[in-house]
Design a protein around this motif. Structure first.
Motif, PDB file in Angstrom:
ATOM      1  N   ASP A  18      48.274  -3.418 -52.171  1.00  0.00           N
ATOM      2  CA  ASP A  18      49.102  -2.064 -52.140  1.00  0.00           C
ATOM      3  C   ASP A  18      48.954  -1.459 -52.199  1.00  0.00           C
ATOM      4  O   ASP A  18      47.937  -0.477 -53.186  1.00  0.00           O
ATOM      5  N   SER A  38      56.665  -0.770 -60.690  1.00  0.00           N
ATOM      6  CA  SER A  38      56.706   0.526 -60.561  1.00  0.00           C
ATOM      7  C   SER A  38      58.404   0.876 -60.207  1.00  0.00           C
ATOM      8  O   SER A  38      59.131  -0.327 -59.789  1.00  0.00           O
ATOM      9  N   ALA A  41      59.395   1.280 -55.971  1.00  0.00           N
ATOM     10  CA  ALA A  41      58.330  -0.475 -54.759  1.00  0.00           C
ATOM     11  C   ALA A  41      58.797  -0.505 -52.963  1.00  0.00           C
ATOM     12  O   ALA A  41      59.889  -1.016 -53.602  1.00  0.00           O
TER      13      ALA A  41
END
Length: 397
Positions: A18, A38, A41
């Motif tokens: 990520d 998040s 994202a």
């Protein structure tokens, strides 16, 4: 400011990560799935994430891409730079507006994953500063989508084209980033006089150099040696490039190895696009000796040839094919030439997939770098400082 997480990105080493981005920079790289959810994202779904491609040599002012088809006109007696320049002048007089053609070419390159570019722009007695002024304005329009270095390029020569030395000096003040040159021996027929101007402008303004060199055999090799010697004498190691350097491809292996070591010691970079009808520098040998070899499309559908698609992965494939690269390591070397090596030659800050780097990257449907070089993946996204600028070949504004 909001942090964007590019989730489930496959890196070149095969790991899933990520990528956390804030203010256009990578601030963290974590194992995929370990970060807290998040609100912002982007799921890359296991696509390969690569640094944005480096287009190290192109001509934004002379391409006809996106305009009417211009049939190629062969030279009358083999390849001749003087004649090609004359053909170009005739074609340019009938072409669509330069700004329009430059935009078309930029859209093409961005759509194929280029986030960094070096373009040569004509600055000489035949056009003055007009072409540079036009391309500077286009660069401003595209500043959020691609970073562009501009080389003041004396296409009609320096000593043969009245007023060109002063124009090159003025071009740097106007906004050009580098000073260029063209075949000091065969075009201007005065290696020292030509290089005096180029290195003089560079030294005066503290800018880098990128010189076109088409000359073959011993003439080309001699000119490269002169460029290397001046580079070292002025302490400009890492700040000078020679584009094309066809003559390196004409040398016997021992001579090529000897001059490669000299180039490496001088810190001069070599640009090749592996053109189909010329010998070209021995890429593997140069890299083994420590020379930085980078690449570019050069001309795209212009007066020099009808080819070019703006795809630096395709350019890596061409270099690999012509160099006899077959193994995964060799294909990775071809990829390096259009990415990290290009970034080194252009002295780019913040390049790569690492913490602190600019979030300039490309995601595409490939399992690894060798496959990306040979498979021409069609599904891809291009991000500039974390913002999507192109998807599946379509530029987003």
């Amino acid at each position: 400011m909001t942090i964007t997480v590019f989730a489930n990105a496959k890196l070149a080493d095969g790991s899933l990560r990520d990528i956390h981005v804030e203010k256009g920079r990578i601030i963290a790289i974590e194992t995929a799935g370990e970060a807290a959810p998040s609100a912002t994202a982007i799921d890359l779904s296991g696509d390969l994430l690569l640094p944005g491609f480096v287009e190290g040599h192109i001509h934004l002012d002379t391409s006809f891409y996106g305009g009417k088809w211009v049939p190629h006109r062969p030279c009358t007696n083999g390849f001749d730079v003087h004649e090609r320049v004359a053909f170009q002048a005739e074609n340019m007089a009938k072409a669509e507006p330069m700004a329009e053609r430059a935009r078309n070419q930029l859209d093409l390159c961005i759509s194929k994953g280029t986030t960094q570019m070096r373009s040569h722009v004509m600055v000489d007695g035949s056009v003055g500063l007009r072409s540079l002024e036009t391309i500077l304005a286009v660069r401003e329009e595209y500043q959020d989508m691609i970073d562009i270095q501009l080389v003041a390029f004396p296409q009609s020569g320096i000593l043969k084209s009245p007023g060109t030395p002063q124009l090159l000096d003025e071009a740097i003040g106007l906004g050009a980033d580098l000073v260029g040159g063209l075949d000091p021996a065969s075009f201007d027929r005065d290696v020292n006089g030509h290089l005096d101007v180029v290195f003089g402008v560079a030294e005066k303004h503290g800018v880098d150099i990128d010189i076109h060199l088409h000359d073959a055999g011993s003439m080309g090799a001699f000119t490269i040696e002169e460029i290397c010697d001046r580079t070292v004498a002025l302490g400009m190691q890492g700040h000078v490039a020679v584009s094309h350097a066809y003559g390196l491809g004409d040398l016997a292996p021992d001579a090529a190895k000897k001059i490669a070591a000299r180039i490496a010691r001088s810190g001069v970079s070599i640009m090749t696009n592996a053109p189909g009808n010329h010998n070209f520098p021995p890429v593997a040998l140069l890299r083994r000796e420590g020379v930085t070899v980078f690449s570019g499309s050069d001309n795209i559908r212009d007066s020099w040839w009808p080819y070019g698609d703006g795809d630096m992965l395709h350019r890596a494939e061409i270099i690999g094919y012509r160099s006899g690269f077959y193994t995964d390591d060799e294909l990775a070397a071809a990829f390096d030439i259009v990415t990290a090596a290009g970034a080194k030659a252009l002295r780019l800050e913040g390049y790569g997939i690492e913490v602190g780097a600019k979030a300039d990257f490309v995601s595409l449907a490939a399992d690894h770098v060798p496959e990306a070089v040979i498979a021409f993946p069609t599904r891809h996204k291009v991000f500039k400082q974390g913002r999507l600028v192109s998807e599946n070949g379509r530029v987003k504004r």
